[in-house]
Design an enzyme around this catalytic site. Sequence first.
Site, PDB file in Angstrom:
ATOM      1  N   ASP A   1       0.770  -1.247   0.000  1.00  8.30           N
ATOM      2  CA  ASP A   1       0.000   0.000   0.000  1.00  8.30           C
ATOM      3  C   ASP A   1       0.806   1.304   0.000  1.00  8.30           C
ATOM      4  O   ASP A   1       1.708   1.474   0.826  1.00  8.30           O
ATOM      5  CB  ASP A   1      -0.872   0.076   1.254  1.00  8.30           C
ATOM      6  CG  ASP A   1      -1.531  -1.220   1.616  1.00  8.30           C
ATOM      7  OD1 ASP A   1      -1.461  -2.174   0.841  1.00  8.30           O
ATOM      8  OD2 ASP A   1      -2.127  -1.268   2.699  1.00  8.30           O
TER       9      ASP A   1
ATOM     10  N   GLU B   1     -10.355  -2.810   4.488  1.00 11.87           N
ATOM     11  CA  GLU B   1      -9.079  -2.198   4.858  1.00 11.87           C
ATOM     12  C   GLU B   1      -8.924  -0.853   4.143  1.00 11.87           C
ATOM     13  O   GLU B   1      -9.669  -0.540   3.224  1.00 11.87           O
ATOM     14  CB  GLU B   1      -7.897  -3.066   4.388  1.00 11.87           C
ATOM     15  CG  GLU B   1      -7.974  -4.516   4.760  1.00 11.87           C
ATOM     16  CD  GLU B   1      -6.815  -5.339   4.196  1.00 11.87           C
ATOM     17  OE1 GLU B   1      -6.258  -6.115   4.982  1.00 11.87           O
ATOM     18  OE2 GLU B   1      -6.468  -5.238   3.007  1.00 11.87           O
TER      19      GLU B   1
HETATM   20  C1  FRU Z   1      -3.689  -3.851   2.881  1.00 13.87           C
HETATM   21  C2  FRU Z   1      -3.006  -4.183   4.192  1.00 13.87           C
HETATM   22  C3  FRU Z   1      -3.387  -3.163   5.242  1.00 13.87           C
HETATM   23  C4  FRU Z   1      -2.254  -3.242   6.208  1.00 13.87           C
HETATM   24  C5  FRU Z   1      -1.086  -3.481   5.292  1.00 13.87           C
HETATM   25  C6  FRU Z   1      -0.005  -4.325   5.895  1.00 13.87           C
HETATM   26  O1  FRU Z   1      -3.023  -4.223   1.750  1.00 13.87           O
HETATM   27  O2  FRU Z   1      -3.360  -5.473   4.603  1.00 13.87           O
HETATM   28  O3  FRU Z   1      -4.646  -3.403   5.818  1.00 13.87           O
HETATM   29  O4  FRU Z   1      -2.115  -2.073   6.942  1.00 13.87           O
HETATM   30  O5  FRU Z   1      -1.595  -4.098   4.128  1.00 13.87           O
HETATM   31  O6  FRU Z   1       1.114  -4.370   5.086  1.00 13.87           O
END
Ligand code: FRU
Length: 517
Positions: free
Chosen positions: A22, A222
């Site tokens: 992300d 998320e």
């Molecule tokens: C989404 C996620 C988020 C988390 C991150 C961990 O892709 O699962 O929810 O903060 O990646 O790397």
Amino acid sequence: VNYKEPYRPQFHFSPAKNWINDPAGLVHHNGKYHMYFQYNPGGIEWGNMSWGHATSDDLTHWEEQPIALLARGYPDSASEMFFTGSAVADVHNTSGFAVEDKTPLVAIYTSSYPIAQTLPSGKKVKEEQQSQSIAYSLDDGMTWTTYDAGNPVIHNPPAPFENQYKNFRDPFVFWHDQSRKWVLVTALAEIHKLVLWTSDNLKDWKAESEFGPFNAVGGVWECPNLFPLPVDDDQSKMKWIMVVGLNPGGPPGTVGSGTQFFIGSFNGTTFVPDDDSVYPGNQTSNWMDWGPDYYAAASYNGLNDADRTVIGWVNNWQYATAIPAAPWHGAMAAPRHLSLKTINHKTTLIQQVHKNLRVIESNGSITSSWKTFAEEKKDLGSVGKTLDIELEFSSSDANEFGIVLQATSDWKQKTRIGYNFVSKEIFVDRTESGDITFDKTFASVYHAPLTPNSHGIVRLRILVDWSSVEVFGGEGEATLTAQIFASRNATFAQLFSNGGSTKNVELGIHKVSSIWN
Ligand code: FRU
């Protein structure tokens, strides 16, 4: 690292080496665009989650910077990882972090604690707990100090959701001018709920309201984002957009993660979706992108509402680890400009390629037009692998019209992108796109609904890079992003019209240069 390895994106950001996911902490400050991102300093698989950092003057050329937040305990087993979050410039020093006149940048992120521990603040966290913490920078985002005296600033989910402490993450913060408060959105991932919070100082947060579950709830929720957009360029008519990542449970025909959004209103404490933005039965959704590879889209703080810009991660949790990309692993999508437009009486999210991409396009472009395109196929020759294509056409008696890209000269490898006049859908067919063997769901065809405009014209803008295609349909009301891994010599292109002819074909192919030279 020379940025010329097989499949290396040439005009999309990827790190010199290692895993990313992300984008996070997107903030425009002092004329610089900062992009932080989920980063593993130790390898090409997920782990040791830290915040990597890149900066840009134009959202097109990126310079990778030193790690901003390094997983605590790295390289031994981490005691705290820095998950996804967001950042703001605290220009009024509400946080009190300023020293002299220096504006603090404040980041809020999820602390993921693999082990139970007592923190420097005296707060105790459980094994696998996720809490929200802050860090600040007094050198314009280059180095960061975690707020150890107070972290985590949001220790637990609010009542009655305390038992969700293992899936409580991804804070997105912004300044809400009308209420003169900071607003934060966090996800209670497992129960498909978002919690909205407010604060005066970025340290003390009050839970105000909840949102969800609505629409797609196939997997965890998320990476929420909440921001205003003017409707039809009218700054007095603002609506609010809530973006939510879903993993798995993405768009129809995809497997794995995807991104949905809601259009609604926000009063400083509560987000209320418009009636026509929610569907009964949690079956369908508003998909931000109809392809398999657009996730965790995050928007910039520090820009005007009319300049709202988002960046997504071009990958899918279904096969993110397996993609044939090394020594880097993962890339960002082209920045998109967002707006709202009334189309057929409906407020519609419009996503366009950020205008600055033109900066790296060559002047010499290939253009051709056909009043009637009667041929079944028309070879365009070797056009290259980094392209910005504009293609428009209208229906005659063909079922399908489109373009074959990243094809080898024997046409054994190819990616087909086009429009189906019968189903009224854009499609991307990557079933023969090159390396498709690393995941059994990868070789598929993806669809996005698109109605021809009021003149009967279908317009496609297609960005092609060494390992992705991004299709923007119409004015940008439908987008479709997909990774492809074609051979180095897959530079050929061809137009096709299947089952009859197509009218008023206009083609423009612009070559895009590498940002890494
Ligand atoms: C989404 C996620 C988020 C988390 C991150 C961990 O892709 O699962 O929810 O903060 O990646 O790397």
